[in-house]
Scaffold this motif. Structure first.
Motif, mmCIF file in Angstrom:
data_model
loop_
_atom_site.group_PDB
_atom_site.id
_atom_site.type_symbol
_atom_site.label_atom_id
_atom_site.label_comp_id
_atom_site.label_asym_id
_atom_site.label_seq_id
_atom_site.Cartn_x
_atom_site.Cartn_y
_atom_site.Cartn_z
ATOM 1 N N VAL A 1 7.090 4.026 -6.997
ATOM 2 C CA VAL A 1 6.790 3.000 -7.876
ATOM 3 C C VAL A 1 6.242 1.776 -7.570
ATOM 4 C CG1 VAL A 1 7.885 1.718 -9.839
ATOM 5 C CG2 VAL A 1 8.513 4.221 -9.716
ATOM 6 N N TYR A 2 6.887 1.215 -6.365
ATOM 7 C CA TYR A 2 6.401 0.067 -5.689
ATOM 8 C C TYR A 2 4.906 0.292 -5.415
ATOM 9 C CZ TYR A 2 5.689 -3.042 -1.845
ATOM 10 O OH TYR A 2 5.072 -4.178 -0.947
ATOM 11 N N GLU A 3 4.776 1.510 -4.738
ATOM 12 C CA GLU A 3 3.383 1.692 -4.028
ATOM 13 C C GLU A 3 2.518 2.091 -5.247
ATOM 14 O OE1 GLU A 3 4.722 3.992 -0.052
ATOM 15 O OE2 GLU A 3 4.054 5.162 -1.626
ATOM 16 N N GLU A 4 2.769 2.456 -6.454
ATOM 17 C CA GLU A 4 1.790 2.604 -7.629
ATOM 18 C C GLU A 4 1.324 1.338 -8.081
ATOM 19 O OE1 GLU A 4 1.741 4.432 -12.029
ATOM 20 O OE2 GLU A 4 3.349 4.939 -10.665
ATOM 21 N N TRP A 5 2.509 0.515 -8.281
ATOM 22 C CA TRP A 5 2.105 -0.951 -8.885
ATOM 23 C C TRP A 5 1.433 -2.138 -7.973
ATOM 24 C CZ3 TRP A 5 2.870 -2.111 -14.017
ATOM 25 C CH2 TRP A 5 3.115 -1.276 -15.066
ATOM 26 N N TYR A 6 2.025 -1.906 -6.626
ATOM 27 C CA TYR A 6 1.711 -2.987 -5.646
ATOM 28 C C TYR A 6 0.412 -2.388 -4.844
ATOM 29 C CZ TYR A 6 5.315 -5.952 -7.186
ATOM 30 O OH TYR A 6 6.181 -6.859 -7.911
ATOM 31 N N LYS A 7 0.023 -1.495 -4.886
ATOM 32 C CA LYS A 7 -1.062 -0.766 -4.042
ATOM 33 C C LYS A 7 -1.004 -0.887 -2.604
ATOM 34 C CE LYS A 7 -2.700 0.040 -8.190
ATOM 35 N NZ LYS A 7 -2.556 1.196 -8.820
ATOM 36 N N VAL A 8 0.386 -0.899 -2.041
ATOM 37 C CA VAL A 8 0.503 -1.057 -0.821
ATOM 38 C C VAL A 8 1.688 -0.040 -0.227
ATOM 39 C CG1 VAL A 8 1.787 -2.638 0.922
ATOM 40 C CG2 VAL A 8 0.230 -3.633 -0.864
#
Length: 346
Positions: free
Chosen positions: A109-116
């Motif tokens: 979820v973090y990687e999907e929304w923050y693109k990191v």
């Protein structure tokens, strides 16, 4: 004395941490790091701290700084906290991250929304979402505290009693939030120039703001079921403050007095959350510079909706003040230490 360091001390969140910790009777500031102002006197960067702080900005020598500290506050952009947190855990020190890197249960979820890419998956089990009003007992023993975002703080505090006690239909929540310009940080950006912001209001991050999954994650826990919300933030021509107006369908025609009683009991022991008298709707000005959250609510019988208004200072309860509150919990201090200050007015 608690030895504290701030990694990234010259942004707006960083200077607010310095302001609060400089007046904390149990804290010694060890290091204030800055890439932009290395070796400069902190008071040359922020003259308002003259007479309260006598330190130079230093380079980000993470192992050395952590070795000299009991707690490290990370006030860096998202994606930069993991190496600092890993070193702190290795040395047995406490970490309070004011960015987004340790707020999420699910790395995807973090990687999907923050693109990191998140490289600290092994650390997540050591991290606790740092909203004291819902996670106080877990925070006490945490190695890493993921300090909540500013919008989520105002929204979760507004909805927590209603969701915890099943007063509203979870999948009917609509959130309209408005924030001051300081939430965009100190960096130069067209959208925060005076001529762009003055005499203007605009929605942004519509249906795509990065705080959305954080809000949904924590509200789902309170509701005991996975939920989705509609969240739209707006930029206001003011420096500080967030006002969130929240709408949700009430269950079983519950009376307004019953809802107010639930909120009053839920927050009766909370030093920083205040339910205002009926009819007194909160202003951002009333919490300016304070760690307070002020709330009020009513029920619109025409639509059968609960309407909640919640205000905080985005740099204090929405960031640095909440971080200090978490530090107090971590070290067994009275939670209000250095934070029992009313809002500035006018």
């Amino acid at each position: 004395m608690i030895k504290a360091s701030i990694i990234g001390a010259t942004g707006y969140t960083g200077v607010e941490l310095v302001r609060l910790l400089a007046g904390h009777r149990e804290v010694e500031l060890v290091a204030l790091t800055s890439q932009s102002y290395e070796a400069e006197d902190y008071t040359a960067v922020y003259p308002n701290m003259t007479g309260y702080i006598n330190k130079k900005c230093t380079a980000q020598d993470v192992p050395e700084i952590i070795g000299a500290s009991d707690v490290v506050f990370i006030a860096l952009p998202h994606g930069h906290a993991v190496p600092v947190a890993a070193e702190a855990v290795k040395q047995g020190k406490k970490v309070i991250d004011l960015g987004a890197d340790f707020r999420f249960d699910d790395l995807k979820v973090y990687e999907e929304w923050y693109k990191v890419e998140h490289t600290g998956g092994s650390l997540l089990s050591r991290a606790v979402y740092g909203l004291p009003e819902i996670n106080r007992e877990r925070i006490k023993n945490a190695a890493i505290v993921g300090n909540p975002g500013c919008y989520p703080t105002s929204i979760i505090l507004g909805l927590a009693p209603a969701l915890k006690h099943g007063l509203v239909v979870p999948d009917t929540i609509i959130i309209d939030s408005k924030s001051g310009v300081s939430g965009a940080g100190r960096k130069l950006a067209l959208g925060s120039h005076y001529a762009e912001v003055n005499e203007n209001i605009n929605a942004y991050g519509v249906a795509s703001h990065r705080h959305t999954p954080e809000i949904e994650q924590e509200l789902s826990k309170l509701a005991g079921t996975k939920l989705t919300v509609s969240f739209t933030p707006h930029l206001m021509p003011m420096t500080r403050g967030i006002l969130s107006t929240i709408y949700a369908t009430v269950k079983d025609n519950i009376a307004l007095d019953e809802v107010r009683e639930v909120y009053s009991k839920y927050y009766t022991e909370e030093p920083f959350v205040h339910l205002l008298p009926p009819g007194q709707w909160p202003h951002t000005k009333w919490v300016y510079g304070s760690n307070n959250c002020q709330l009020n609510l009513t029920i619109d019988r025409r639509t059968n909706r609960l309407i909640i208004c919640s205000v905080i200072d985005n740099l204090v309860k929405g960031a640095a003040g909440q971080a200090v509150q978490n530090m107090n919990i971590l070290f067994g201090l009275p939670e209000t230490t250095a934070l029992r200050i009313p809002g500035m007015y006018p």
